[in-house]
Design a protein around this motif. Structure first.
Motif, PDB file in Angstrom:
ATOM      1  N   SER A  14      11.056  74.243 -23.578  1.00 14.49           N
ATOM      2  CA  SER A  14      12.286  74.816 -24.131  1.00 14.49           C
ATOM      3  C   SER A  14      13.529  74.130 -23.577  1.00 14.49           C
ATOM      4  O   SER A  14      14.425  73.750 -24.339  1.00 14.49           O
ATOM      5  CB  SER A  14      12.336  76.315 -23.844  1.00 14.49           C
ATOM      6  N   ILE A  15      13.586  73.961 -22.275  1.00 14.17           N
ATOM      7  CA  ILE A  15      14.774  73.366 -21.646  1.00 14.17           C
ATOM      8  C   ILE A  15      14.956  71.928 -22.124  1.00 14.17           C
ATOM      9  O   ILE A  15      16.054  71.525 -22.530  1.00 14.17           O
ATOM     10  CB  ILE A  15      14.672  73.422 -20.107  1.00 14.17           C
ATOM     11  N   SER A  16      13.898  71.144 -22.098  1.00 16.31           N
ATOM     12  CA  SER A  16      13.991  69.749 -22.550  1.00 16.31           C
ATOM     13  C   SER A  16      14.362  69.668 -24.026  1.00 16.31           C
ATOM     14  O   SER A  16      15.178  68.831 -24.424  1.00 16.31           O
ATOM     15  CB  SER A  16      12.671  69.012 -22.313  1.00 16.31           C
ATOM     16  N   GLY A  17      13.785  70.529 -24.844  1.00 15.21           N
ATOM     17  CA  GLY A  17      14.075  70.519 -26.272  1.00 15.21           C
ATOM     18  C   GLY A  17      15.518  70.882 -26.575  1.00 15.21           C
ATOM     19  O   GLY A  17      16.168  70.248 -27.421  1.00 15.21           O
ATOM     20  N   LEU A  18      16.041  71.902 -25.902  1.00 14.04           N
ATOM     21  CA  LEU A  18      17.431  72.303 -26.112  1.00 14.04           C
ATOM     22  C   LEU A  18      18.390  71.197 -25.669  1.00 14.04           C
ATOM     23  O   LEU A  18      19.368  70.894 -26.359  1.00 14.04           O
ATOM     24  CB  LEU A  18      17.722  73.608 -25.367  1.00 14.04           C
ATOM     25  N   LEU A  65      14.862  83.013 -29.687  1.00 15.25           N
ATOM     26  CA  LEU A  65      14.112  82.739 -28.454  1.00 15.25           C
ATOM     27  C   LEU A  65      12.895  83.651 -28.356  1.00 15.25           C
ATOM     28  O   LEU A  65      13.015  84.869 -28.401  1.00 15.25           O
ATOM     29  CB  LEU A  65      14.984  82.979 -27.219  1.00 15.25           C
ATOM     30  N   ASP A  66      11.749  83.033 -28.186  1.00 16.19           N
ATOM     31  CA  ASP A  66      10.512  83.783 -27.970  1.00 16.19           C
ATOM     32  C   ASP A  66       9.575  82.925 -27.119  1.00 16.19           C
ATOM     33  O   ASP A  66       8.427  82.714 -27.459  1.00 16.19           O
ATOM     34  CB  ASP A  66       9.847  84.137 -29.297  1.00 16.19           C
ATOM     35  N   SER A  67      10.105  82.416 -26.021  1.00 14.50           N
ATOM     36  CA  SER A  67       9.276  81.509 -25.229  1.00 14.50           C
ATOM     37  C   SER A  67       9.060  82.035 -23.823  1.00 14.50           C
ATOM     38  O   SER A  67       8.001  82.548 -23.524  1.00 14.50           O
ATOM     39  CB  SER A  67       9.860  80.103 -25.221  1.00 14.50           C
ATOM     40  N   ALA A  68      10.045  81.907 -22.973  1.00 10.60           N
ATOM     41  CA  ALA A  68       9.856  82.311 -21.579  1.00 10.60           C
ATOM     42  C   ALA A  68       9.766  83.833 -21.476  1.00 10.60           C
ATOM     43  O   ALA A  68      10.509  84.556 -22.119  1.00 10.60           O
ATOM     44  CB  ALA A  68      11.009  81.807 -20.723  1.00 10.60           C
TER      45      ALA A  68
END
Length: 185
Positions: free
Chosen positions: A104-108, A129-132
């Protein structure tokens, strides 16, 4: 919106629902799905319990996909990505849904870099958001998503019942001086 972003897509259910709804409404936009497609801590930690819950008590002889929602192959590699692709294609939404296989962080951050370099013409105006789901991890994602969101925009998510999500969303609201920051109301 010019771009709809989903962070955390798993096997594609919400992306398929979003694409179907956008098509029904005649909204011409792309749905970008950022996910490493490896599953969550809970899934790995409780794999045996998950198999029982999913009714997968026994493996079929010679089964290639053999671990329920983890979709592990015979070498222990997750096949969630392949299931996502099959689901999206099978429902006829490969024309609208594009996965980006990153955390998620890298993609954003990638999206912001692409926009900065004029390689994409807009940042997402809607981010789901539905990840972390782990404490403090959600807070990092919400901050990155907020920085990525193009104004005016909508940032939303789910799994409020998860303690880590609830805590981190409340902490982020407090950082912004918004109601609910203290108790998550």
């Amino acid at each position: 919106p010019a771009l709809w972003l989903e962070v955390g897509s798993f096997t594609g259910h919400s992306a398929i629902t979003t694409a179907k709804t956008l098509k029904e409404l005649g909204v011409a936009t792309g749905v970008v799905c950022i996910d490493p497609f490896t599953g969550m801590v809970d899934m790995w930690a409780t794999r045996k319990d998950l198999r029982e819950h999913m009714g997968l008590r026994h493996r079929s002889p010679g089964a290639i996909v053999n671990d329920g929602q983890l979709l592990l192959d015979e070498f222990g590699h997750s096949r969630i990505y392949e299931m996502f692709l099959a689901n999206v294609r099978g429902r006829g939404h490969a024309d609208m849904v594009m996965p980006i296989r990153l955390s998620s962080i890298s993609g954003l951050r990638l999206l912001r870099d692409l926009r900065r370099d004029d390689r994409i013409w807009a940042l997402p105006q809607v981010i789901y958001l539905d990840s972390a789901h782990e404490p403090n991890e959600t807070l990092l994602e919400v901050r990155e998503a907020w920085e990525t969101l193009q104004a005016p925009g909508v940032l939303f998510g789910d799994d409020w019942s998860w303690p880590g999500v609830r805590h981190d969303v409340a902490a982020f609201a407090a950082e912004l001086g918004q109601p609910g920051g203290e108790g998550g109301h």
